[in-house]
Design a protein around this motif. Structure first.
Motif, PDB file in Angstrom:
ATOM      1  N   SER A  90       0.896  -1.198   0.059  1.00 42.12           N
ATOM      2  CA  SER A  90       0.063  -0.101  -0.164  1.00 42.12           C
ATOM      3  C   SER A  90       0.805   1.155  -0.010  1.00 42.12           C
ATOM      4  CB  SER A  90      -0.908  -0.103   1.245  1.00 42.12           C
ATOM      5  OG  SER A  90      -0.050  -0.020   2.420  1.00 42.12           O
ATOM      6  N   GLY A  91       0.416   2.450  -0.049  1.00 43.17           N
ATOM      7  CA  GLY A  91       1.042   3.402  -0.238  1.00 43.17           C
ATOM      8  C   GLY A  91       1.626   4.065  -1.679  1.00 43.17           C
ATOM      9  N   GLY A  92       3.015   4.295  -1.526  1.00 44.29           N
ATOM     10  CA  GLY A  92       3.956   4.691  -2.575  1.00 44.29           C
ATOM     11  C   GLY A  92       4.360   3.701  -3.233  1.00 44.29           C
ATOM     12  N   THR A  93       4.515   2.392  -2.562  1.00 47.23           N
ATOM     13  CA  THR A  93       5.041   1.267  -3.151  1.00 47.23           C
ATOM     14  C   THR A  93       3.930   0.383  -3.722  1.00 47.23           C
ATOM     15  OG1 THR A  93       4.740  -0.193  -1.067  1.00 47.23           O
ATOM     16  CG2 THR A  93       6.989   1.183  -1.528  1.00 47.23           C
ATOM     17  N   ALA A  94       2.864   0.676  -3.597  1.00 50.93           N
ATOM     18  CA  ALA A  94       1.696  -0.268  -4.245  1.00 50.93           C
ATOM     19  C   ALA A  94       1.755   0.140  -5.748  1.00 50.93           C
ATOM     20  CB  ALA A  94       0.205   0.417  -3.726  1.00 50.93           C
ATOM     21  N   PRO A  95       0.906  -0.820  -6.536  1.00 48.91           N
ATOM     22  CA  PRO A  95       0.827  -0.783  -7.962  1.00 48.91           C
ATOM     23  C   PRO A  95       0.222   0.565  -8.447  1.00 48.91           C
ATOM     24  CG  PRO A  95       0.200  -2.881  -7.221  1.00 48.91           C
ATOM     25  CD  PRO A  95       0.324  -2.065  -6.076  1.00 48.91           C
ATOM     26  N   PRO A  96       0.603   0.943  -9.618  1.00 48.35           N
ATOM     27  CA  PRO A  96       0.069   2.235 -10.011  1.00 48.35           C
ATOM     28  C   PRO A  96      -1.463   2.236 -10.355  1.00 48.35           C
ATOM     29  CG  PRO A  96       1.066   0.998 -11.869  1.00 48.35           C
ATOM     30  CD  PRO A  96       1.496   0.208 -10.692  1.00 48.35           C
ATOM     31  N   VAL A  97      -2.438   1.222  -9.930  1.00 44.97           N
ATOM     32  CA  VAL A  97      -3.771   1.010 -10.134  1.00 44.97           C
ATOM     33  C   VAL A  97      -4.218   0.497  -8.778  1.00 44.97           C
ATOM     34  CG1 VAL A  97      -3.629   0.945 -12.723  1.00 44.97           C
ATOM     35  CG2 VAL A  97      -3.724  -1.248 -11.263  1.00 44.97           C
ATOM     36  N   PRO A  98      -5.240   0.846  -8.575  1.00 43.16           N
ATOM     37  CA  PRO A  98      -6.087   0.038  -7.346  1.00 43.16           C
ATOM     38  C   PRO A  98      -6.107  -1.467  -7.840  1.00 43.16           C
ATOM     39  CG  PRO A  98      -7.376   1.848  -8.092  1.00 43.16           C
ATOM     40  CD  PRO A  98      -6.283   1.910  -8.779  1.00 43.16           C
ATOM     41  N   VAL A  99      -5.744  -2.258  -6.627  1.00 40.61           N
ATOM     42  CA  VAL A  99      -5.678  -3.762  -6.636  1.00 40.61           C
ATOM     43  C   VAL A  99      -7.171  -4.265  -6.338  1.00 40.61           C
ATOM     44  CG1 VAL A  99      -4.662  -5.875  -6.082  1.00 40.61           C
ATOM     45  CG2 VAL A  99      -3.340  -3.507  -6.428  1.00 40.61           C
ATOM     46  N   TYR A 174     -12.170   3.324 -11.657  1.00 36.90           N
ATOM     47  CA  TYR A 174     -11.259   4.070 -10.980  1.00 36.90           C
ATOM     48  C   TYR A 174     -10.468   5.015 -12.087  1.00 36.90           C
ATOM     49  CZ  TYR A 174     -12.611   1.428  -6.864  1.00 36.90           C
ATOM     50  OH  TYR A 174     -13.096   0.856  -5.798  1.00 36.90           O
ATOM     51  N   GLY A 175     -10.820   4.742 -13.332  1.00 37.10           N
ATOM     52  CA  GLY A 175     -10.107   5.088 -14.268  1.00 37.10           C
ATOM     53  C   GLY A 175      -8.981   4.163 -14.968  1.00 37.10           C
ATOM     54  N   ALA A 176      -8.703   3.106 -14.237  1.00 39.51           N
ATOM     55  CA  ALA A 176      -8.081   2.017 -14.885  1.00 39.51           C
ATOM     56  C   ALA A 176      -8.796   0.978 -15.643  1.00 39.51           C
ATOM     57  CB  ALA A 176      -7.054   1.254 -13.847  1.00 39.51           C
ATOM     58  N   ASP A 177      -8.041   0.267 -16.317  1.00 37.97           N
ATOM     59  CA  ASP A 177      -8.679  -0.889 -17.122  1.00 37.97           C
ATOM     60  C   ASP A 177      -8.314  -2.013 -16.692  1.00 37.97           C
ATOM     61  OD1 ASP A 177      -9.731   0.809 -18.925  1.00 37.97           O
ATOM     62  OD2 ASP A 177      -8.202   0.746 -20.494  1.00 37.97           O
ATOM     63  N   TYR A 178      -9.374  -2.977 -16.574  1.00 41.81           N
ATOM     64  CA  TYR A 178      -9.257  -4.358 -16.125  1.00 41.81           C
ATOM     65  C   TYR A 178      -9.585  -5.418 -16.999  1.00 41.81           C
ATOM     66  CZ  TYR A 178      -8.434  -1.833 -11.488  1.00 41.81           C
ATOM     67  OH  TYR A 178      -8.076  -0.758 -10.539  1.00 41.81           O
ATOM     68  N   LEU A 179      -8.918  -6.619 -17.007  1.00 46.73           N
ATOM     69  CA  LEU A 179      -9.214  -7.799 -17.907  1.00 46.73           C
ATOM     70  C   LEU A 179      -9.119  -9.057 -16.806  1.00 46.73           C
ATOM     71  CD1 LEU A 179      -9.963  -8.701 -20.506  1.00 46.73           C
ATOM     72  CD2 LEU A 179      -7.385  -8.980 -20.764  1.00 46.73           C
ATOM     73  N   VAL A 180     -10.283  -9.785 -16.705  1.00 47.95           N
ATOM     74  CA  VAL A 180     -10.429 -10.851 -16.099  1.00 47.95           C
ATOM     75  C   VAL A 180     -10.607 -12.079 -17.334  1.00 47.95           C
ATOM     76  CG1 VAL A 180     -11.814 -12.268 -14.370  1.00 47.95           C
ATOM     77  CG2 VAL A 180     -11.651  -9.974 -13.954  1.00 47.95           C
ATOM     78  N   GLU A 181      -9.340 -13.113 -17.243  1.00 48.23           N
ATOM     79  CA  GLU A 181      -9.253 -14.001 -18.081  1.00 48.23           C
ATOM     80  C   GLU A 181      -9.466 -15.336 -17.617  1.00 48.23           C
ATOM     81  OE1 GLU A 181      -5.947 -13.276 -21.218  1.00 48.23           O
ATOM     82  OE2 GLU A 181      -5.181 -12.616 -19.290  1.00 48.23           O
ATOM     83  N   PHE A 182     -10.311 -16.149 -18.080  1.00 49.42           N
ATOM     84  CA  PHE A 182     -10.407 -17.835 -17.835  1.00 49.42           C
ATOM     85  C   PHE A 182      -9.984 -18.761 -18.868  1.00 49.42           C
ATOM     86  CE2 PHE A 182     -13.822 -14.513 -16.225  1.00 49.42           C
ATOM     87  CZ  PHE A 182     -14.204 -14.898 -14.892  1.00 49.42           C
ATOM     88  N   LEU A 207     -15.293  -9.100  -7.543  1.00 49.81           N
ATOM     89  CA  LEU A 207     -13.957  -8.428  -7.332  1.00 49.81           C
ATOM     90  C   LEU A 207     -14.124  -7.453  -6.107  1.00 49.81           C
ATOM     91  CD1 LEU A 207     -12.349  -8.150 -11.142  1.00 49.81           C
ATOM     92  CD2 LEU A 207     -11.899 -10.179  -9.346  1.00 49.81           C
ATOM     93  N   VAL A 208     -13.086  -7.456  -5.265  1.00 49.60           N
ATOM     94  CA  VAL A 208     -12.855  -6.653  -4.318  1.00 49.60           C
ATOM     95  C   VAL A 208     -11.778  -5.887  -4.345  1.00 49.60           C
ATOM     96  CG1 VAL A 208     -14.703  -7.822  -2.780  1.00 49.60           C
ATOM     97  CG2 VAL A 208     -12.088  -8.069  -2.543  1.00 49.60           C
ATOM     98  N   ILE A 209     -11.590  -4.559  -3.919  1.00 49.69           N
ATOM     99  CA  ILE A 209     -10.581  -3.815  -3.801  1.00 49.69           C
ATOM    100  C   ILE A 209      -9.553  -4.114  -2.698  1.00 49.69           C
ATOM    101  CG2 ILE A 209     -11.513  -1.981  -2.485  1.00 49.69           C
ATOM    102  CD1 ILE A 209      -9.759   0.090  -4.019  1.00 49.69           C
ATOM    103  N   ALA A 210      -8.333  -4.695  -2.988  1.00 49.86           N
ATOM    104  CA  ALA A 210      -7.552  -5.155  -2.017  1.00 49.86           C
ATOM    105  C   ALA A 210      -6.115  -4.316  -1.538  1.00 49.86           C
ATOM    106  CB  ALA A 210      -7.183  -6.840  -2.201  1.00 49.86           C
ATOM    107  N   GLY A 211      -5.990  -3.403  -2.249  1.00 51.83           N
ATOM    108  CA  GLY A 211      -5.022  -2.452  -2.079  1.00 51.83           C
ATOM    109  C   GLY A 211      -5.079  -1.238  -2.966  1.00 51.83           C
ATOM    110  N   THR A 212      -4.508  -0.120  -2.440  1.00 50.75           N
ATOM    111  CA  THR A 212      -4.345   1.115  -3.364  1.00 50.75           C
ATOM    112  C   THR A 212      -3.281   1.954  -2.509  1.00 50.75           C
ATOM    113  OG1 THR A 212      -5.718   3.178  -3.800  1.00 50.75           O
ATOM    114  CG2 THR A 212      -6.284   2.077  -1.668  1.00 50.75           C
ATOM    115  N   ARG A 213      -3.053   3.227  -3.329  1.00 52.82           N
ATOM    116  CA  ARG A 213      -2.177   4.162  -2.962  1.00 52.82           C
ATOM    117  C   ARG A 213      -2.909   5.204  -1.881  1.00 52.82           C
ATOM    118  NH1 ARG A 213       2.032   5.410  -8.206  1.00 52.82           N
ATOM    119  NH2 ARG A 213       2.820   3.384  -8.093  1.00 52.82           N
TER     120      ARG A 213
END
Length: 213
Positions: A90-99, A174-182, A207-213
């Protein structure tokens, strides 16, 4: 003798004059060559190349992420719902999109070690092995074309697409793009039918949000 020479000379001259008259007549009969001039070409009549502004070039850009809404959603999500088998920074080391991660996924015994989470320079991906199919979740802040985040578009729309290996569901949040593959474990008769459209949409909706900056 002199008369014979005189007659021969007269005959030769007569033949020469006849040949000259024939050549002159032939030259008169032949049409004179016609000279053609190349048409003048003005700059307006030349072909012009298309201007750069007329050709559409798709350029990748960085999306504007709504971190305030993402943090508010994370705070409102119960802790037990966002528990994962791996650590999400979380914080500054989190990925550049909400997880965003799936919940209620049944991982076969012995396959727990196959669960993976990998932050990327533009987002992340998470992989979950399953019984009939594997689930791979991708998130990215790269968008093709203009950044349309925050322009009033409905980000709740899920797009289902069958693939050769299974299916996939794409959406934006949140402005990000997501893709769920099966990805199906087995394909029979050249068709991947290990998951239905409704099942794929149900997994994506959970899907639930598990991390953010």
């Amino acid at each position: 003798m002199t008369s014979i020479r005189t007659l021969l000379m007269v005959s030769v001259c007569t033949l020469s004059l006849a040949a000259c008259d024939f050549l002159v007549a032939r030259d008169r009969d032949e049409p004179a060559p016609v000279e053609t001039e190349a048409p003048d070409v003005t700059p307006d009549e030349t072909a012009t190349l298309p201007d750069d502004s007329e050709s559409s070039v798709m350029v990748a850009s960085i999306a504007t992420i709504d971190w305030d809404t993402a943090r508010a959603d994370l705070a409102a999500t119960p802790t037990e719902q966002r528990q994962t088998s791996f650590q999400v920074e979380s914080g500054g080391t989190a990925p550049p999109v909400p997880v965003l991660l799936p919940t209620g996924i049944v991982v076969p015994q012995g396959a727990e070690g196959g669960v993976r989470f990998q932050p990327m320079s533009d987002g992340y991906f998470a992989a979950y092995p399953g019984i009939d199919y594997d689930i791979i979740v991708n998130g990215t802040n790269e968008v093709i074309g203009a950044d349309t985040s925050g322009d009033g578009e409905d980000e709740t729309v899920l797009t289902y697409t069958p693939t050769m290996s299974g299916a996939q569901v794409s959406f934006s949040r949140y402005g990000a793009d997501y893709l769920v593959e099966f990805e199906c474990k087995s394909i029979e008769g050249g068709e991947a039918d290990c998951i239905t459209e409704q099942e794929a949409l149900d997994v994506t909706n959970k899907l639930v949000i598990a991390g953010t900056r």
